[in-house]
Design an enzyme around this catalytic site. Structure first.
Site, PDB file in Angstrom:
ATOM      1  N   HIS A 115      61.180  17.268  52.318  1.00  0.00           N
ATOM      2  CA  HIS A 115      59.815  17.069  51.626  1.00  0.00           C
ATOM      3  C   HIS A 115      59.853  16.727  50.162  1.00  0.00           C
ATOM      4  O   HIS A 115      59.695  17.581  49.450  1.00  0.00           O
ATOM      5  CB  HIS A 115      59.158  18.461  51.830  1.00  0.00           C
ATOM      6  CG  HIS A 115      58.521  18.631  53.287  1.00  0.00           C
ATOM      7  ND1 HIS A 115      57.915  19.924  53.718  1.00  0.00           N
ATOM      8  CD2 HIS A 115      59.147  18.500  54.358  1.00  0.00           C
ATOM      9  CE1 HIS A 115      57.649  19.883  54.856  1.00  0.00           C
ATOM     10  NE2 HIS A 115      58.704  19.071  55.316  1.00  0.00           N
ATOM     11  N   TYR A 175      43.679  21.586  48.105  1.00  0.00           N
ATOM     12  CA  TYR A 175      43.819  21.056  49.415  1.00  0.00           C
ATOM     13  C   TYR A 175      44.493  22.490  50.291  1.00  0.00           C
ATOM     14  O   TYR A 175      44.554  22.224  51.495  1.00  0.00           O
ATOM     15  CB  TYR A 175      44.483  19.851  49.777  1.00  0.00           C
ATOM     16  CG  TYR A 175      43.791  18.815  49.337  1.00  0.00           C
ATOM     17  CD1 TYR A 175      43.071  18.050  50.188  1.00  0.00           C
ATOM     18  CD2 TYR A 175      43.847  18.229  47.913  1.00  0.00           C
ATOM     19  CE1 TYR A 175      42.020  17.017  49.634  1.00  0.00           C
ATOM     20  CE2 TYR A 175      42.827  17.203  47.554  1.00  0.00           C
ATOM     21  CZ  TYR A 175      41.799  16.772  48.263  1.00  0.00           C
ATOM     22  OH  TYR A 175      41.198  15.658  47.622  1.00  0.00           O
ATOM     23  N   TYR A 233      56.367  28.083  61.669  1.00  0.00           N
ATOM     24  CA  TYR A 233      57.259  27.500  62.719  1.00  0.00           C
ATOM     25  C   TYR A 233      57.828  28.655  63.729  1.00  0.00           C
ATOM     26  O   TYR A 233      58.274  28.474  64.770  1.00  0.00           O
ATOM     27  CB  TYR A 233      58.647  26.815  62.236  1.00  0.00           C
ATOM     28  CG  TYR A 233      58.203  25.516  61.777  1.00  0.00           C
ATOM     29  CD1 TYR A 233      57.945  24.280  62.539  1.00  0.00           C
ATOM     30  CD2 TYR A 233      58.092  25.188  60.329  1.00  0.00           C
ATOM     31  CE1 TYR A 233      57.584  23.141  62.170  1.00  0.00           C
ATOM     32  CE2 TYR A 233      57.544  24.050  60.026  1.00  0.00           C
ATOM     33  CZ  TYR A 233      57.397  22.890  60.914  1.00  0.00           C
ATOM     34  OH  TYR A 233      56.885  21.619  60.565  1.00  0.00           O
ATOM     35  N   GLU A 291      47.383  16.009  58.446  1.00  0.00           N
ATOM     36  CA  GLU A 291      46.119  15.663  57.717  1.00  0.00           C
ATOM     37  C   GLU A 291      46.174  14.037  57.386  1.00  0.00           C
ATOM     38  O   GLU A 291      47.015  13.492  56.870  1.00  0.00           O
ATOM     39  CB  GLU A 291      46.161  16.509  56.634  1.00  0.00           C
ATOM     40  CG  GLU A 291      46.143  18.070  56.951  1.00  0.00           C
ATOM     41  CD  GLU A 291      45.862  19.042  55.687  1.00  0.00           C
ATOM     42  OE1 GLU A 291      45.953  20.317  56.101  1.00  0.00           O
ATOM     43  OE2 GLU A 291      45.877  18.422  54.449  1.00  0.00           O
ATOM     44  N   GLN A 294      66.153  14.154  54.591  1.00  0.00           N
ATOM     45  CA  GLN A 294      65.027  13.128  54.059  1.00  0.00           C
ATOM     46  C   GLN A 294      65.216  12.651  52.717  1.00  0.00           C
ATOM     47  O   GLN A 294      64.388  12.015  52.517  1.00  0.00           O
ATOM     48  CB  GLN A 294      63.690  14.127  54.082  1.00  0.00           C
ATOM     49  CG  GLN A 294      63.318  14.864  55.563  1.00  0.00           C
ATOM     50  CD  GLN A 294      62.096  15.600  55.391  1.00  0.00           C
ATOM     51  OE1 GLN A 294      61.419  15.735  54.516  1.00  0.00           O
ATOM     52  NE2 GLN A 294      62.279  16.640  56.498  1.00  0.00           N
TER      53      GLN A 294
END
Length: 417
Positions: free
Chosen positions: A196, A298, A309, A288, A129
């Site tokens: 991430h 949060y 997972y 979300e 990513q």
């Protein structure tokens, strides 16, 4: 063009085999823009839509109820091709800056269809990513020609996201250079792995720079105030830390933090009243949309409306009221990427609506807001993994198709029928 409905089942099945954010190979050589082509848009079949989050798929009912499917009131035009594009922004002259994950910053002229290159981009780690990420103009760009880019860099301990500020100098040949580049922010600590990073950028009306910093698939950093992973970051435009940040009295990296307990934030947008909304990918389910509040936690990884997972449960948000719950939660996941809150004139019926790109949901999700509340209003099935959403100067909605595994992604323009 011929509709692609017959390929939807194939694309959904293929999505199960590939992470929604898993580009891992270098970009292909530059390709010339494709001829402008109109393609169909169809309403989503939301009653049977199956989606996945960043690494896997779940199948259960929507937490917010089934969104309304309606005929798309827009035409979709294919404009150009880019190699694994990630983000875009319009210059005042109408040209478009586009980032490609392999480390290329492109300048696309919508009038001529020509694409040039901007030099001076720092070394970029392109794996998984990671890669070149967001691009954002300084609020006083017309005066200072300054731009911000986010990207993944290598360093002690592994890799991490960084944000750099530079002056954009354009040439007469359709390209240019980033000059006087300086890094103004870094993720800390650097870690192994290639997932991430977050690294979305936005400015508010007060000229404050906001950066999403994801938790690097490591869970606990989202709650650890000795680092800035899993946090929403608020800085001055030069990268310095505002004195009124909620954790400023803690000093060090904690002073950068506005909110914590986030997983993987890939979209930021301010509404007309200055409220910041951000979406993030959940684990297995539980994507979300959050209203970002000063000093709020949060809850990730302590709470989530998804599960691990390996199937282990995570307590839901409603079991821990001390954590800020999402305004919208999606299970099955939509794999959100890119985000605008529309304020243009071309689609007057959508002024104030949010538009979120869907990677595994293969389209565009429209969100309606009511003060501090939000709900999904409808989906538009584009049968494409949508990586980025941007509003054009004339009010058109522009999308970047995800270039999965280093492949090309299409620049799309949405205009009223």
């Amino acid at each position: 063009m011929v509709p692609f409905r017959h390929s939807l089942i194939f694309l959904a099945t293929l999505g199960l085999l590939t992470a929604c954010d898993n580009s891992s190979s270098p970009g292909n050589p530059e390709q010339p823009p494709t001829p402008t082509t109109e393609v169909p848009a169809t309403p989503a079949e939301t009653s049977s839509t199956t989606a996945e989050s960043a690494e896997t798929m779940v199948s259960s009912d929507q937490d917010q109820g089934e969104p309304t499917a309606s005929a798309a009131p827009f035409s979709v035009t294919e404009v150009a091709q880019f190699d694994s594009p990630w983000a875009m922004t319009f210059l005042p002259d109408g040209r478009l800056l586009v980032t490609e994950m392999a480390g290329n910053l492109r300048l696309h002229d919508l009038g001529t269809g020509e694409t040039g290159s901007i030099g001076g981009v720092p070394d970029v780690v392109h794996a998984g990513q990671g890669g070149l990420g967001d691009v954002l103009l300084h609020p006083q760009f017309r005066e200072n020609q300054q731009v911000y880019i986010s990207y993944v860099e290598a360093g002690e301990g592994g890799t991490g996201a960084a944000v750099a500020l530079a002056r954009l100098v354009l040439d007469e040949n359709g390209g240019g250079e980033l000059e006087d580049l300086q890094v103004i922010w870094r993720q800390t600590p650097k870690m192994s792995g290639d997932g991430h990073f977050g690294k979305r950028l936005a400015f508010d009306n007060d000229g404050m720079l906001w950066i999403s910093s994801s938790e690097r698939q490591a869970f606990d950093p989202a709650q650890d105030m000795t680092g800035n992973l899993g946090k929403m970051i608020r800085l001055n435009a030069d990268g310095s830390v505002p004195e009124d940040n909620p954790f400023a009295d803690q000093g060090e990296v904690a002073a950068q933090v506005w909110s914590l307990g986030h997983r993987n934030i890939l979209g930021l947008a301010f509404d007309a009243d200055g409220r910041l909304w951000a979406h993030e990918m959940g684990p297995r389910g539980g994507d979300e949309l959050n209203l970002i509040e000063r000093g709020a936690n949060y809850g990730y990884p302590i709470v989530s409306n998804g599960v691990h997972y390996d199937g282990r449960p995570i307590p839901d948000h409603d079991t821990r009221p001390e954590f800020k719950a999402p305004a919208i939660s999606w299970t099955p996941a939509i794999s959100p990427a890119g985000f605008i809150i529309y304020d243009g004139e071309l689609f007057p019926q959508w002024q104030g609506s949010g538009f979120i790109g869907g990677l595994t949901s293969l389209g565009l999700v429209r969100v309606e807001f009511d003060g501090e509340s939000a709900r999904e209003a409808e989906r538009f099935d584009l049968e494409r993994r949508i990586r980025e959403v941007e509003q054009g100067p004339d009010g058109a909605i522009w999308l970047l198709e995800d270039g999965r595994r280093g492949g090309s992604g299409t620049l799309l323009k949405l205009t009223p029928r």
